[in-house]
Design a protein around this motif. Structure first.
Motif, short mmCIF file in Angstrom:
data_model
loop_
_atom_site.label_atom_id
_atom_site.label_comp_id
_atom_site.label_asym_id
_atom_site.label_seq_id
_atom_site.Cartn_x
_atom_site.Cartn_y
_atom_site.Cartn_z
N ARG A 181 0.82 -1.21 0.00
CA ARG A 181 0.00 0.00 0.00
C ARG A 181 0.85 1.27 0.00
O ARG A 181 0.45 2.30 -0.53
N PHE A 206 -5.47 3.29 -1.57
CA PHE A 206 -6.87 2.96 -1.26
C PHE A 206 -7.41 1.81 -2.10
O PHE A 206 -8.62 1.59 -2.14
N THR A 207 -6.54 1.08 -2.76
CA THR A 207 -6.99 -0.10 -3.48
C THR A 207 -7.50 -1.14 -2.48
O THR A 207 -6.81 -1.48 -1.53
#
Length: 269
Positions: A181, A206-207
């Motif tokens: 991330r 924010f995946t």
């Protein structure tokens, strides 16, 4: 401090023995004696009740009746069709290499989780991540938006026979996902100071990521609780076998066919 999973692990081991060895043992009395080496009628009755509840839950979850258990005699019968599948899958899981087990876990993402694309990672630099898949999670977007509309399913695989997964391995997976991330994941080097991102791991802050930890054995108490606390989905030996048994893909599939499917899984390059 005692956690429920240790007792649950023992129960799940009993279920596996019950399913695989029903030719030799066909009643809860004999099953209890085989596992514990003694007779305790009250405990045998409790085991029969718990087994009945478990297989009712299996039927409710998967829509299949795997086992019939007589409430009066405690005699049980495993469906012969599923028993063959159980034996084939169990044999494959026990005998494949750790390398192929990672590919089997990628197959789990494809056939059970229904990911659109799956891969195992390169073993030489997997950085704590062994398999990855993705799927679109919102269906009402434009074509351009759909290309960025991916939910990643990422996990670690441990092919163990006797050893249980411990907390350090759960932390390793959690740390690897954190590094993904923050774009600090140690990718394969193509040059002196160049990082090459895996094609399948285009992950931003924010995946959405769903983490899995899959083992061919079981988890320690603390490891299982850590998975729950960290929202990591823990799949142990029995869960892995049952999910594959009830999948359309692996229905009535022999050991050679299963191995062929495993070999078809590609690794991220």
């Amino acid at each position: 401090m005692g956690y429920f999973y240790e007792e649950e692990k023992k129960f799940r081991e009993i279920i596996e023995k019950m399913l695989i060895y029903s030719n030799e043992i066909d009643n809860v009395y004999g099953l209890y004696r085989e596992v514990y080496g003694k007779e305790d009628w009250e405990e045998i009755r409790k085991l029969a009740e718990n087994l009945s509840l478990f297989f009712e839950a299996v039927k409710e979850s998967y829509g299949y009746s795997l086992l019939e258990l007589d409430a009066d005699t405690f005699i049980y019968k495993v469906d012969n069709h599923y028993k063959n599948d159980l034996m084939n899958l169990t044999k494959v899981i026990e005998e494949i290499s750790a390398d192929d087990f990672e590919k089997l876990c990628a197959l789990f993402l494809k056939e059970i989780v229904k990911c659109e694309s799956v891969n195992a990672t390169q073993r030489s630099h997997d950085q704590g991540i062994d398999f990855v898949g993705y799927k679109k999670y919102v269906q009402c977007l434009t074509t351009e938006e759909q290309n960025e509309n991916l939910l990643y399913v990422i996990g670690q695989a441990k092919h163990y026979t006797d050893q249980c997964v411990d907390t350090s391995e759960i932390r390793e997976l959690a740390g690897a996902i954190y590094l993904l991330r923050t774009n600090d994941f140690a990718k394969k080097q193509s040059g002196a100071n160049e990082k090459v991102i895996y094609n399948n791991l285009n992950i931003d802050a924010f995946t959405p990521i769903v983490p899995y930890f899959i083992t061919s054995n079981y988890f320690s108490d603390y490891a299982y609780v850590l998975c729950k606390n960290a929202a990591i989905i823990a799949i142990d030996r029995l869960g892995l076998i049952l999910n594959f048994v009830f999948s359309n893909k692996f229905n009535s599939m022999g050991q050679k066919e299963i191995l062929k499917e495993i070999q078809m899984v590609e690794r991220i390059k």
